[in-house]
Design an enzyme around this catalytic site. Structure first.
Site, PDB file in Angstrom:
ATOM      1  N   HIS A 158      50.685  22.030-122.566  1.00  0.00           N
ATOM      2  CA  HIS A 158      49.300  21.511-122.522  1.00  0.00           C
ATOM      3  C   HIS A 158      48.975  20.692-123.765  1.00  0.00           C
ATOM      4  O   HIS A 158      47.811  20.597-124.139  1.00  0.00           O
ATOM      5  CB  HIS A 158      48.286  22.650-122.388  1.00  0.00           C
ATOM      6  CG  HIS A 158      48.622  23.638-121.323  1.00  0.00           C
ATOM      7  ND1 HIS A 158      48.187  23.528-120.021  1.00  0.00           N
ATOM      8  CD2 HIS A 158      49.384  24.766-121.366  1.00  0.00           C
ATOM      9  CE1 HIS A 158      48.654  24.547-119.313  1.00  0.00           C
ATOM     10  NE2 HIS A 158      49.389  25.311-120.105  1.00  0.00           N
ATOM     11  N   SER A 279      50.822  -6.174-135.764  1.00  0.00           N
ATOM     12  CA  SER A 279      49.556  -6.625-135.203  1.00  0.00           C
ATOM     13  C   SER A 279      49.281  -8.030-135.729  1.00  0.00           C
ATOM     14  O   SER A 279      49.585  -8.339-136.879  1.00  0.00           O
ATOM     15  CB  SER A 279      48.441  -5.676-135.631  1.00  0.00           C
ATOM     16  OG  SER A 279      47.191  -6.334-135.584  1.00  0.00           O
ATOM     17  N   LYS A 285      49.795  -2.586-139.493  1.00  0.00           N
ATOM     18  CA  LYS A 285      50.215  -1.948-138.248  1.00  0.00           C
ATOM     19  C   LYS A 285      51.700  -2.105-137.942  1.00  0.00           C
ATOM     20  O   LYS A 285      52.308  -3.131-138.178  1.00  0.00           O
ATOM     21  CB  LYS A 285      49.422  -2.533-137.054  1.00  0.00           C
ATOM     22  CG  LYS A 285      47.984  -2.126-136.987  1.00  0.00           C
ATOM     23  CD  LYS A 285      47.773  -0.622-136.857  1.00  0.00           C
ATOM     24  CE  LYS A 285      48.083  -0.114-135.476  1.00  0.00           C
ATOM     25  NZ  LYS A 285      47.133  -0.634-134.472  1.00  0.00           N
ATOM     26  N   GLU A 292      55.881   1.902-125.491  1.00  0.00           N
ATOM     27  CA  GLU A 292      54.705   1.667-124.643  1.00  0.00           C
ATOM     28  C   GLU A 292      55.086   0.869-123.408  1.00  0.00           C
ATOM     29  O   GLU A 292      54.559   1.098-122.315  1.00  0.00           O
ATOM     30  CB  GLU A 292      53.626   0.940-125.449  1.00  0.00           C
ATOM     31  CG  GLU A 292      53.003   1.837-126.507  1.00  0.00           C
ATOM     32  CD  GLU A 292      52.101   1.087-127.480  1.00  0.00           C
ATOM     33  OE1 GLU A 292      51.193   1.701-128.021  1.00  0.00           O
ATOM     34  OE2 GLU A 292      52.320  -0.123-127.700  1.00  0.00           O
TER      35      GLU A 292
END
Ligand code: ARG
Length: 463
Positions: A158, A279, A285, A292
């Protein structure tokens, strides 16, 4: 020469130009060119055996098929606007080059058995390529598991910390999940290895073509036992697509974990620059785009697999043009899944795992099960022991204490059965060592699992 359709004889009107565009499949099925040429080569030989082609004609056909193959390799194949699909394009070109002998190549054959034969050959290649990619990924996860025999991290259920585990155990979970996908690919290969050619449009070819010879030429294990099935079925195609989609989904789950692990909050892992991007705006970043995209692309495959199943549902037997659309989905699934497997293998091989951080992240509550087990070993029924430790955890929440900061006297206030050795139970090492059951995260069990995994890979290189 005035161009006409392969099926032009029956028609007095031309196809509407928009319909022509609507119905073409060349834009996507041209990747089957090499397979279609191979099928034509074998088929021409089979036709010569039954006297459709003379020996001389066959030679010409084979030479010109070679010529066409070179045209495709060189990117100079002269497509014509009216070429409906790869099969018509190649037949048209062959006919042009052979002064008409090519016009006999479709004797006793239909595009219905031809297209399925091409696609099966394509899938056989892609199946093998996927098997190799899966094995590489398994190898990389095994290698990493070996280097992380002593690395511990919190295991989650969980997405809440549950119990401590070894990183090697976690990494081997990927190995074993993939081993089932690998098995599925092997099983699927058996079903891909059945040749439809000779089935004609649906009823079987009326010419006594030697199908066993054709199968040998094309490298198929068997010939299809039923022509209506052979031109209609797409279940092995859907099965292959399903296996690839399952792999995409499996990788998506691990990608999700690694994305979380690479966040500042977790800090378990740093991705190699080679598989991250920056980024355009925020200089600090470093984003896990590779993972992804593995996660994102899995979504597309789920949609495509659904499209394939929907395509089949409700189709009357045998061939229907709807089936042309199977390739749109199949090719996209393959082109989506295969690179994801390869990229994930590289991500694994190049990421850095932060042992210290992983260990520090383990919350003492993850030892609560062991504490309950302690009382259980002293004879307390597990449900009661669970309640005692539950109360202890609840009190920690109120007082800000941790399980490992209780004194023996404080433990005794919860149960007189707690003794000095309870403190030894509240270590990660102890918790792990209690789980040497087969398949568990105990160091010895993991060692066995590592060996088992290694043997699987070894058998293959030997066999
Ligand atoms: N391009 C077609 C396909 O991929 C070839 C089969 C056409 N057959 C037919 N009976 N119209 O399915």
């Amino acid at each position: 020469m005035k161009k006409s359709k392969l099926w032009g004889g029956r028609f007095s009107q031309k196809t509407d130009p928009e319909m022509e565009i609507f119905s073409e499949s060349l834009s996507f099925d041209k990747i089957l060119a090499a397979y279609d040429i191979g099928v034509n080569r074998a088929y021409a030989k089979a036709l010569q055996k039954i006297g459709i082609f003379t020996r001389k004609e066959l030679d010409r056909i084979l030479n010109n098929l070679e010529h066409i193959a070179i045209e495709f390799q060189a990117g100079t194949f002269p497509f014509e606007p009216g070429d409906e699909d790869i099969h018509t394009a190649i037949e048209r070109r062959l006919t042009e080059l052979t002064d008409g002998a090519g016009a006999k190549i479709h004797t006793g054959r239909s595009r219905n058995d031809q297209v399925m034969t091409d696609v099966l050959l394509y899938m056989k290649d892609k199946n093998r390529e996927t098997q190799a990619a899966v094995r590489t990924l398994q190898k990389n996860s095994l290698a990493l598991a070996k280097t992380h025999r002593n690395t511990v991290l919190p295991g989650y259920t969980h997405l809440q910390q549950a119990q401590p585990i070894l990183l090697s155990h976690y990494l081997l979970s990927l190995f074993w999940m993939l081993s089932r996908s690998f098995q599925r690919l092997e099983e699927n290969f058996v079903r891909l290895n059945v040749m439809p050619l000779g089935s004609g449009a649906l009823a079987g070819s009326a010419f006594p073509i030697d199908r066993k010879f054709l199968a040998r030429e094309l490298g198929f294990e068997r010939v299809s036992p039923n022509s209506a099935d052979a031109v209609s079925h797409r279940d092995v195609l859907t099965e292959f697509s399903g296996i690839l989609t399952q792999i995409s989904v499996t990788l998506s789950r691990y990608a999700e974990d690694f994305i979380l692990w690479s966040t500042q909050a977790f800090g378990f892992l740093t991705l190699s620059d080679a598989y991250s991007t920056g980024s355009s705006m925020m200089p600090q970043k470093k984003n896990p785009d590779s993972l992804e995209l593995i996660r994102g692309k899995a979504a597309g495959n789920i949609g495509r697999l659904t499209a394939l199943l929907s395509l089949e549902k409700g189709l009357p037997l045998t061939y229907n043009r709807d089936l042309q659309e199977d390739k749109v989905q199949l090719f996209a699934i393959v082109n989506n899944a295969l690179p994801a497997i390869k990229i994930f293998a590289q991500v694994l091989a190049t990421s850095r795992f932060h042992k210290k951080r992983m260990k520090e992240a383990i919350h003492p509550f993850t030892l609560a099960t062991d504490l309950a087990d302690y009382l259980t070993e002293k004879g307390v029924p597990f449900r009661e022991a669970h309640a005692v430790v539950g109360k202890l955890v609840r009190d920690c929440g109120d007082t800000g204490k941790n399980l490992n900061s209780f004194s023996l006297d404080e433990f005794k206030a919860y149960s007189p059965l707690f003794e000095k050795d309870v403190l030894d139970w509240l270590t990660i090492e102890h918790s792990l060592s209690r789980r040497n059951i087969a398949g568990g995260t105990g160091p010895e069990a993991v060692e066995n699992s590592l060996k088992e995994a290694e043997n699987i890979l070894k058998q293959e290189t030997n066999g």
